[in-house]
Design a protein around this motif. Structure first.
Motif: not given
Length: 303
Positions: A56, A93-94, A96-97, A262, A264, A267, A271
């Motif tokens: 990221v 993407v799931e 990343m948080p 965005h 979320s 996320n 970022n």
């Protein structure tokens, strides 16, 4: 891939991130430390958090316009040897948080040195085009309308403090309608010396509050205010305040901390934080050359 490597030293980033993550490994074993949705089970993956963070951060330093193109066209085809447990784009993407808290803590370790010369400013972070604000739902009740010299914007406001070398010292995210002076006491808790800002930070109460802590707030006067004597060096630094505007420009146009894609809140924060981290790894930061040519380096000032 060559353009990415030329911007950032990815090996150094991964080593720094991985060493940091190992120190927090025991904390990350606790479910309460991780963001999750109501009723969602804790995700498991063979990818390490340090690998997710590195990718990221690399995106925000690469100059790529979209993360999907970066991941599918650069990471998956070319970086599989370095990251043997790569997952699909949707799965990444799931994941990343899950590195949100670590990214926030890691960013604090990337802060610059307190030199006694600081610049403060805020910049809008739009979450959508103003015409679509009435239908925006992702950041409902978190954002607001704000106005600056450019015009109206809908979203957040990022408050930054840097030193004369362009290094980040403090940062805070607020709704766009927040007064620039409101976050200053919290942002400047550990700072000493002088803080240079624009006319939006003029406040006698704020000046006295900071002065008692050893920090002098220096701003330009408004047209209707009485003229006052200003030290020559203070006037020079006020003219150099555009340095922090150059930092904001790099954060938005190179590190891409702002876009309207965005889906979320987590996320978005990942970022934003990774963009700030990527900025600290830029090979050359905007800075002021305070050392006269031909003279030896001066010892650091003591405040």
């Amino acid at each position: 891939m060559d353009s990415i490597v030329s911007r950032l030293d990815l090996t150094q980033i991964f080593c720094d991130v991985d060493d940091f993550c190992q120190q927090f490994e025991q904390l990350w074993q606790q479910q309460s430390q991780l963001p999750s949705m109501l009723g969602e089970k804790r995700s498991r993956s063979q990818m390490q958090l340090s690998e997710i963070m590195t990718i990221v951060i690399a995106f925000h330093g690469s100059g790529a316009r979209t993360f999907k193109d970066f991941y599918t066209l650069t990471v998956q085809p070319h970086w599989r040897k370095a990251f043997p447990h790569l997952v699909s784009y949707n799965r990444f993407v799931e994941l990343m948080p899950w590195c949100l808290m670590l990214l926030c803590c890691f960013l604090h370790t990337r802060k610059g040195e307190i030199t006694g010369i600081q610049f403060i400013d805020s910049t809008p972070i739009e979450v959508c085009h103003p015409r679509r604000a009435h239908a925006h739902k992702v950041f409902k009740d978190l954002v607001a309308w704000g106005k600056n010299s450019v015009g109206w914007h809908f979203g957040f406001k990022l408050h930054l403090i840097i030193n004369e070398q362009g290094e980040l010292l403090a940062f805070q995210l607020t709704p766009a309608n927040t007064d620039d002076r409101q976050p200053v006491p919290d942002l400047t808790q550990d700072l000493i010396g002088q803080l240079f800002g624009d006319r939006g930070y003029i406040s006698q109460k704020l000046f006295e509050q900071l002065y008692q802590r050893g920090l002098q707030l220096v701003t330009k006067s408004k047209k209707k205010m009485k003229q006052r004597l200003v030290k020559l060096m203070d006037k020079i630094f006020l003219r150099k305040r555009a340095l922090i505007e150059s930092v904001n420009d790099q954060l938005k146009n190179i590190c891409q901390i702002q876009h309207s894609r965005h889906r979320s809140v987590f996320n978005f924060l990942v970022n934003l934080l990774s963009g700030l981290v990527a900025y600290t790894y830029q090979p050359k930061l905007p800075s002021l050359d305070l050392q006269p040519k031909g003279l030896p380096a001066l010892p650091p000032a003591i405040f």
